[in-house]
Enzyme design. Sequence first.
Site, PDB file in Angstrom:
ATOM      1  N   CYS A  37       0.848  -0.779   0.119  1.00  0.00           N
ATOM      2  CA  CYS A  37      -0.021   0.038  -0.510  1.00  0.00           C
ATOM      3  C   CYS A  37       0.937   1.751  -0.325  1.00  0.00           C
ATOM      4  O   CYS A  37       2.202   1.335   0.252  1.00  0.00           O
ATOM      5  CB  CYS A  37      -0.614  -0.057   1.126  1.00  0.00           C
ATOM      6  SG  CYS A  37      -2.015  -1.690   1.563  1.00  0.00           S
ATOM      7  N   ASP A 440      17.877  37.104 -13.425  1.00  0.00           N
ATOM      8  CA  ASP A 440      16.013  38.100 -14.778  1.00  0.00           C
ATOM      9  C   ASP A 440      16.656  39.397 -14.067  1.00  0.00           C
ATOM     10  O   ASP A 440      16.036  39.271 -12.703  1.00  0.00           O
ATOM     11  CB  ASP A 440      15.906  36.832 -14.557  1.00  0.00           C
ATOM     12  CG  ASP A 440      13.970  36.460 -14.746  1.00  0.00           C
ATOM     13  OD1 ASP A 440      14.448  36.321 -15.889  1.00  0.00           O
ATOM     14  OD2 ASP A 440      13.883  37.264 -14.296  1.00  0.00           O
TER      15      ASP A 440
END
Length: 499
Positions: A37, A440
């Site tokens: 699981c 940037d």
Amino acid sequence: MTGLLDDPDACYRAVSSRDARFDGWLFTGVRTTGIYCRPSCPAMTPKRGNVTFFASAAAAQHAGFRACKRCRPDASPGSPAWDARADVVARAMRLISDGVVDRTGVAGLADRLGYSVRQLERLLVAEVGAGPLALARAQRAQQARVLIETTDLPFAAVAFAAGFASIRQFNDTVQRVFGTTPTGLRRRSGRSADGSGTIALRLPFRSPFHAEGVFGHLCATAVPGVEEWRDGGYRRVLRLEHGPAIVTLAPAPSWVSCVLRLTDLRDLASAVARCRRLLDLDADPEAVDASLGEDPALGALIAPAPGRRVPRTVDPAELAVRAVLGQQISTAGARTLTARVVAVAGPTVTDPDGGLTHGFPSPSELLALPDDALPLPARRRDTVRRLTGAIDEGRLEVDVGADWERPDAGLATIPGIGPWTASTIAMRALGDPDAFPAGDLGITTAAGRLGLPGGAALVTHSQRWRPWRAYATQYLWGATDHPINRYPTTEEDLTCRAS
């Protein structure tokens, strides 16, 4: 969560609390039932003495456990480690996810990484609990389940599309992994089969997920003809091993809706892996946000909009070219310029819904064009030719399995490619979580608003954000008024479509 499996008690605490943050990090095998699981499984928590923990679904399957029918552990988000790390195991996992073993075999994967088959097998078994073939087989099983539940294809066709060598191997694998027959899987799915060639599925992610940021970015930079935003979904052309595909991705509260129209169903696993990578769905946002939030400046940005992702790419070579084309011009200018290149060099595609017309040209297709046919200024055309030539000849590795340091060094030798472009390629094309395009304009603008230093001082300050500076970039961009930060309006929706 690195080294989590070294602490079984911590693993059991995650299972006892049904903590979904650990889904994909570990898998729980219950020896009394033979089932494995995900940690968040809603079933009754097994006794501590009855469980074994695995690093991958493939390892659990290899140990003889079958997938739980309630929590479907084979469909949990991937481990964030494979996107956050640059070592050979992580590179191998990314390449296996992209279908390299199915295309070139284990020998091809080992050769791509510069290791012998035996060395690679030993490394993967030691860390993941399964070798490359077992990992690829687990992926085929997941692909088979998707096809069984979402199409009306005959099972022989499903077996072929999922990469199985025979119907018997297909039947045996489905029975072993899912505890039922292919017929039982199709009956249990409760869904109407789709005979149109379209596959609809859900892509899970770890919460929180700031969908508006990643989808807004993709729309604002969409290249007409290749990508578009329509009716609340991002659509684009994928170039895959066996032919083009068209995908529509749309955000939902707990997953991303993914509708694929494939030329060949054998490309399903690769297409899904590329879509997950594009949206950075396997990230661990809580770990990233907790680390970055230690800086008060970033903490103020994270609190109202947690879970930002890095908008990546479905094709690293494509993103590298787009980064060069987008140098020193506006986002709108980059879209226009790139669309012109696509129109003359990209292969045409048929979109039944209209809007998408071309695939993005490959490096070899760009190289085949004469200079006067490539609508670019001379210097930029030269940079594109040098870049695509290096990629096409194998001198520059730009793909999901690349060693992040080698392309960075190679890019620096190409005239016309500066630090901003190299960092953008590292961040979005190669998936380096620590890439930081410090120069940037959006970053410097946001830094100024937050009272952070600029220039070299910002680079020094950013060291405290490591190894998540690519995510810090997303939060800094999010502090600006650029349209990459939001879903498009109706008018902007139209501008994102092909003309």
